[in-house]
Design a protein around this motif. Structure first.
Motif, PDB file in Angstrom:
ATOM      1  N   THR A 243      41.205  41.114  39.234  1.00  0.00           N
ATOM      2  CA  THR A 243      41.559  39.705  39.083  1.00  0.00           C
ATOM      3  C   THR A 243      43.069  39.593  39.178  1.00  0.00           C
ATOM      4  OG1 THR A 243      39.704  39.449  37.542  1.00  0.00           O
ATOM      5  CG2 THR A 243      41.281  37.639  37.668  1.00  0.00           C
ATOM      6  N   THR A 331      42.759  30.937  39.563  1.00  0.00           N
ATOM      7  CA  THR A 331      42.677  32.392  39.424  1.00  0.00           C
ATOM      8  C   THR A 331      41.548  32.902  40.315  1.00  0.00           C
ATOM      9  OG1 THR A 331      43.476  32.297  37.149  1.00  0.00           O
ATOM     10  CG2 THR A 331      42.297  34.295  37.810  1.00  0.00           C
ATOM     11  N   GLY A 333      39.249  36.359  41.560  1.00  0.00           N
ATOM     12  CA  GLY A 333      38.860  37.719  41.199  1.00  0.00           C
ATOM     13  C   GLY A 333      37.632  38.148  41.970  1.00  0.00           C
ATOM     14  N   ARG A 393      41.174  34.337  34.032  1.00  0.00           N
ATOM     15  CA  ARG A 393      40.495  35.581  34.400  1.00  0.00           C
ATOM     16  C   ARG A 393      39.209  35.791  33.618  1.00  0.00           C
ATOM     17  NH1 ARG A 393      43.032  40.952  31.902  1.00  0.00           N
ATOM     18  NH2 ARG A 393      43.984  40.153  30.003  1.00  0.00           N
TER      19      ARG A 393
END
Length: 417
Positions: A243, A331, A333, A393
């Motif tokens: 991430t 974010t 990931g 995350r």
């Protein structure tokens, strides 16, 4: 402008494709160009592009031979930048750039980062927190070195990558089995010859995290963001996810430690990937990679920042100031996955993923009919990945875990009779 790409990696073919789209000429030198055709869906179109030249060279891993080839290419069509996305070829790239008088990392800095024993020895006593270690250049010295460090310990080749042949040793039986296995490893494939140097290190418990940085041509070190790296496969060390983000409680300490590491090693140019273990007493240096982080992370960086780091590597090699991929409000990931057992892939389907929140993309690395091994030893056991986005995350990792349960992997398995 003309870019010389010294080897690559499967995901890095995207950088070649992007450079070609911008009108640059690209020459790829590789021991095995067909490897990328099998590993990247972009390679065939890139190779067919009129501005792309692919040169197969059996001696590309020899710096002297490679430099001579680069000089010949430069005389025929001037080269304006030299780069690589390959961990195995960072010293080669620095050497060729120096020989042609082009932007690049110092050869000493590249060597200090590339060879893990040089990283440890160069930084020893300079205030950088490292595990206790012993450097071994002769196999006869391995057992005394292990006794010096003590069990449990970690043994790793100095010039390895992707966690290949990195192992946790708990006792003498593990050590004997490891030495017997490593004795048969003379190279890493594609012409990459293994050096004999090994590191024996104390086993440091803690999460693995990396700092993504860029050293500008002026020497300024800019830290972009952090990548968390959950591991699996113990006693092997297989990276199972990543991430890209900012905001870790130890971020300032990690950034300061990375600056100290890069300055201490003489790493003075380019995108850099520095790994730490979050030990009980603080971040402990794991290793330094003198190139852009690999795997899916450059894609995560682009999703979050809007900046394509593959292309910025090329722009910096051409003497331009790169745009920097700082994490944004989104974010990103991803998680890798592998096979639970040896067998042959029949199909990998991602149909159910599209309905999940934050789903971005997925990719299978193995075609139907391809034999695969159980995910057990290194990152080379991956057979695909998924990518999700979210607000932070924690949300991204939760979504990725849900996504793994929605993959439809079908395999043909031989049943012992």
């Amino acid at each position: 402008m003309h870019i010389l790409m010294i080897e690559c990696n499967p995901n890095g073919i995207a950088g070649i494709a992007n450079a070609l789209e911008l009108g640059h000429d690209v020459t790829l030198v590789s021991v095995d160009p067909d490897f990328y055709l099998a590993a990247s869906p972009l390679a065939e179109a890139a190779y067919a592009h009129p501005n792309c030249e692919v040169i197969k060279s059996e001696t590309a891993f020899s710096i002297d031979e490679l430099t001579a080839l680069a000089r010949e290419l430069h005389e025929r069509k001037p080269i304006h930048g030299v780069t690589t996305y390959s961990e195995y070829h960072t010293v080669h790239t620095a050497s060729v750039a120096e020989a042609l008088g082009l932007p690049g990392m110092s050869v000493d800095g590249a060597r200090n980062a590339r060879h893990k024993h040089l990283t440890r020895l160069t930084l020893d006593g300079k205030g950088v927190r490292q595990p206790r270690f012993a450097h071994v250049a002769d196999p006869a010295d391995i057992e005394p070195a292990v006794r010096e460090i003590g069990f449990p310990c970690v043994v790793k080749p100095s010039d390895g990558t992707a966690s290949l042949h990195v192992l946790h040793l708990k006792d003498e039986d593990d050590l004997r089995a490891y030495l017997a296995e490593l004795a048969d490893v003379a190279d890493y494939g594609r012409g990459v010859v293994r050096i004999p140097d090994l590191l024996i290190e104390e086993f440091v418990t803690g999460d693995l995290i990396s700092v993504e940085s860029c050293v500008l041509a002026s020497g300024e070190i800019v830290h972009l963001g952090l990548t968390d790296r959950p591991l699996s496969g113990f006693p092997y060390f297989i990276e199972m996810g990543a991430t890209y983000f900012r905001g870790h409680p130890l971020q300032d300490e990690l950034f300061a430690a990375t600056t100290q590491v890069l300055e201490g090693l003489g790493v003075d140019f380019g995108f850099i990937h520095t790994e730490f273990l979050l030990g009980a007493d603080g971040p402990v240096l794991c290793e330094v990679n003198g190139r852009l982080i690999g795997g899916i992370v450059p894609s995560l960086m682009q999703i979050s920042s809007g900046v394509d780091p593959y292309l910025e590597v090329i722009r910096q090699a051409l003497g331009e100031r790169p745009e920097l991929a700082f994490p944004g409000d989104t974010t990103a990931g991803g998680h890798w996955f592998g096979a639970p057992i040896d067998g042959t892939v029949e199909s990998i389907a991602f149909d159910k993923l599209a309905d999940l929140p934050g789903y971005h993309s997925a990719l299978a690395y193995r075609k139907p009919g391809t034999p695969v091994t159980r995910l057990s030893r290194s990152n080379f056991d991956w057979i695909g990945h998924i990518i999700f986005t979210g607000s932070d995350r924690d949300e991204v990792n939760k979504r990725c875990e849900e996504g793994l349960d929605s993959i439809d992997l079908r395999m043909k398995v031989e049943v012992a009779r």
